[in-house]
Design a protein around this motif. Sequence first.
Motif: not given
Length: 264
Positions: A81-82, A133-135, A126-128, A7-8
């Motif tokens: 969802g994120g 994980h996250g970018h 914060p959700a990442m 999801v981007v």
Amino acid sequence: MYYQNKVVWITGASSGIGEALAYALNKKGARLILSARREQELERVKKNCSGNPEDILVLPLDLTESDLFSEKTAEAKTHFGGVDILINNGGISQRAYALEADMASIRHLMEINFFGAIALTKAVVPAMIERGHGHVVVISSVMGKFGTRYRSAYAASKHALHGWFDCLRQEVQKDGIDVSIVCPGYVKTNVTKNALKADGTKLNEMGDAHKKAMSPDEFAEKLLPKLSAGKQEIYIGGKEIAAVYLKRFFPKLLNKILMRSKVT
């Protein structure tokens, strides 16, 4: 496969680099959140993408309205969802002498380019961290590494982005979050036409260098492999990229070159 089903969230997705990134990511199987002020243009971009329409969320957003970012982030979470990748691309340029630009236009530019980007990042990251994980990607500019005439507030906003996101990277790397700062050179977009003059009105002229620059599609194709490789700072452009290294090693020489250069 880095982008498949990711999801981007792209700001400034209604034109230019943001629009090109939407198409390039769509081809790679990403699910998209498209944000900008112009909902009709975002719908146009969505229609130009392929695949399941449910995999693309049009989420209008004004970067000056940071009090709404928590609500927008909740909408994104409800739909997908994120968020896996946040691309802070929305921004505006400037063509005005430093001493002539009125403070209202300077504050407006900083609100969009700097405060808007960090406020949305603070809402999303914060959700990442919870997910592990996250970018986070921020589209800066070579103006984030040096400055020229007519772009004082623009260069200041990009320098500020480098400082804030460099600090963020050190704080969240342990949480599995990557932070990439992208420094484009000249890309053929309407960024100069939309640039703010001293009184805050639009310039409505295409810059000479932008007329001959690479296309947004070419820029997007060059950028995505570098992001998937986890590069922390990325330079994409023509000979103007050399100025970044001249600033680092030969700042006086760069100043002389820029003083003799046409910088519109």
